[in-house]
Design an enzyme around this catalytic site. Structure first.
Site, short mmCIF file in Angstrom:
data_model
loop_
_atom_site.label_atom_id
_atom_site.label_comp_id
_atom_site.label_asym_id
_atom_site.label_seq_id
_atom_site.Cartn_x
_atom_site.Cartn_y
_atom_site.Cartn_z
N GLU A 171 0.78 -1.23 0.00
CA GLU A 171 0.00 0.00 0.00
C GLU A 171 0.82 1.29 0.00
OE1 GLU A 171 -2.78 -0.19 3.25
OE2 GLU A 171 -4.02 -1.68 2.25
N GLU A 355 -5.54 -8.62 1.08
CA GLU A 355 -6.18 -8.26 2.35
C GLU A 355 -7.65 -7.99 2.09
OE1 GLU A 355 -4.54 -5.02 4.70
OE2 GLU A 355 -2.50 -5.66 4.22
O1 LGS Z 1 -4.13 -3.38 9.53
C1 LGS Z 1 -4.18 -2.74 8.30
C2 LGS Z 1 -5.48 -2.95 7.61
C3 LGS Z 1 -6.74 -2.61 8.37
O2 LGS Z 1 -7.52 -1.81 7.43
C4 LGS Z 1 -3.08 -3.23 7.34
O3 LGS Z 1 -1.83 -3.20 7.95
C5 LGS Z 1 -3.04 -2.36 6.12
O4 LGS Z 1 -2.26 -2.98 5.12
C6 LGS Z 1 -4.42 -1.95 5.56
O5 LGS Z 1 -4.36 -0.60 5.22
N1 LGS Z 1 -5.54 -2.08 6.45
C7 LGS Z 1 -6.74 -1.46 6.39
N2 LGS Z 1 -7.09 -0.64 5.47
C8 LGS Z 1 -8.38 -0.10 5.28
C9 LGS Z 1 -8.33 1.27 4.74
C10 LGS Z 1 -9.72 1.80 4.57
C11 LGS Z 1 -9.71 3.29 4.61
C12 LGS Z 1 -11.07 3.81 4.56
C13 LGS Z 1 -11.14 5.25 4.89
C14 LGS Z 1 -12.55 5.69 4.75
C15 LGS Z 1 -12.80 7.01 5.35
#
Ligand code: LGS
Length: 456
Positions: A171, A355
């Protein structure tokens, strides 16, 4: 959409079912056996940077409990395990001296996985740069491409005989947006001028690590990106333009240079005077042949034109939507749309879901039932996973070449700046005792794996 009750939901033969974690989030013992500090150790120990001051000093104690954790994976029937290597365990100063004890940890882990028939997927960089390299400018220093290729080479030489699936970066968007633009993640910078430079250098480092892999490795290497599809809040021209900006910034900014050798034009509009001119030689480095793309998918955003920094977009909350504990909308169709979008824009490249998962409030671990097993009832997580796995099946039927699915996460773990407050695991972790208890979602996932997706 296919009819979920009657459709033949078998997944392609050889489809790989697994679970994912990352070093800083589960290992603990960050300074053990000669490791150097990483930017996350430093960041988490800086007052005010993480919720409740939570650090990765103990986390899930996986650094010491790795064997028991592999046994758990085996019990759950996992076919694959995606984990990351902590760069500063391997090269405590970031470059130069290799710390053999750090290398041995991952070597033992890989051996144990293979002995249990579990395929390792190794991510080189899941956000924990050696602090010594941040002191030299981190991702803002163009030399980072050489640093990262050097680290990659050490890992390929040590493990390519046993690890057949490699990932350069996890990411790059989150690394940059969180670490260099908004500052919620390490190293905590907030600069519109730094963000494009950090992004670009991350992609140069990715390219250099792939080049090094082609010289040393015999198997597969890819890039993992987070993709969040954008849907317009209204059919106004302003909202359509907002969607294009948000989509270019989050979803195209990394895949375009990696696979097409250029940036989407909206980035210049978004960053204005902070957007530099890049030499063509950089794109030649960034655009390397990739064996697969890893997609991390959690949610979508319904996007509108709004005053915000730096995108001038806003997210519209859906009154009838379901939201997870982290406030993200549950939207499985977005995963089908995402996978078909990647295929349409970049061609027929193999993909893994590297993921996908959700944090929900979990009830306390229930006392052992008659069979003696402890339970955690997590119907919302199960429902989330079921719908998203079905959405992947829809994408496969639409012609996408999807090779595997890694649930996020194997264990409840340290959710970066949110500390231990959000639980994403299919296995519950009691942080006081380090007891692991498979939640109902894990038991269900075991059946999904055993039936290759038929038992959803
Ligand atoms: O734990 C992280 C997970 C949890 O949710 C992991 O290390 C990452 O690689 C990853 O980014 N992860 C994750 N991402 C979700 C991002 C969603 C963002 C939504 C924002 C909306 C306002």
């Amino acid at each position: 959409m296919t009819d979920r009750t009657t459709a033949d939901r078998t997944f392609p033969q050889g489809f790989l079912w697994g679970a994912a974690t990352a070093a800083h989030q589960i290992e603990g013992s960050p300074m053990a056996d000669g490791a150097g500090p990483s930017i996350w150790t430093r960041f988490a120990h800086t007052p005010g940077m993480t919720l409740n001051g939570d650090t990765g000093d103990v986390a899930c104690d996986h650094y010491r409990r790795w064997k028991e954790d592999v046994r758990l994976m085996k019990e759950l029937g996992l076919q694959a395990y995606r984990f990351s290597v902590s760069w500063s365990r391997i090269l405590p100063e970031g470059t130069g001296r290799v710390n053999q004890a750090g290398l041995d940890f991952y070597s033992r882990l890989v051996d144990e996985l293979l002995a249990n028939g579990i395929e390792p997927l190794l991510t080189l960089y899941h956000w924990d740069m050696p602090a010594a390299l941040d002191d030299r400018g981190g991702w803002l220093n163009r030399d980072c491409a050489d640093w990262f290729a050097e680290y990659g080479q050490v890992m390929y030489r040590a493990l390519d005989g046993r690890v057949k699936k490699w990932v350069t970066l996890n990411e790059p968007w989150v690394i940059t947006d969180g670490g260099y633009l908004h500052g919620a993640l390490a190293p905590g910078h907030r600069s519109r001028f730094e963000a494009p430079i950090a992004s670009h250098n991350l992609m140069r480092a990715h390219g250099a690590a792939v080049q090094a892999y082609r010289a040393e490795g015999k198997h597969e290497i890819g890039l993992v990106v987070n993709i969040e599809p954008k849907y317009a809040a209204t059919d106004s021209a302003q909202d359509a333009a907002a969607v294009k900006r948000a989509h270019a910034y989050m979803n195209e900014q990394y895949l375009d240079p990696a696979l097409l050798g250029s940036y989407p034009p909206e980035l210049r509009e978004i960053f204005g005077e902070a957007w530099p001119e890049w030499p063509q030689a950089d794109f030649d480095l960034i655009k390397q042949k990739l064996d697969f793309i890893g997609v991390n998918y959690y949610t979508r955003s319904v996007t509108k034109d709004a005053v915000s920094y730096p995108l001038n977009t806003g997210v519209v909350r859906q009154p009838s939507g379901t939201y997870t504990e982290t406030g993200w909308e549950v939207f499985p169709q977005g995963l089908t749309d995402t996978l078909t979008w990647v295929k349409d824009r970049y061609g027929d490249i193999p993909m893994y879901i590297t993921e996908n998962g959700a944090a929900f409030f979990d009830p306390p671990v229930a006392e052992p039932d008659v069979s003696g097993a402890r339970r955690v009832r997590d119907p919302l997580r199960m429902d989330y996973l079921q719908k998203h796995i079905s959405a992947i099946h829809d994408a496969i039927q639409a012609g996408c070449d999807i090779r595997g699915y890694m649930v996020w996460s194997l264990l409840d773990n340290l959710e970066w700046s949110l500390g231990y407050s959000k639980r994403f695991g299919v296995v519950h972790v009691n942080y006081a005792t380090q007891d692991r208890t498979p939640k109902d979602s894990a038991r269900w996932y075991t059946k999904v794996i055993a039936s290759n997706g038929k038992h959803l």
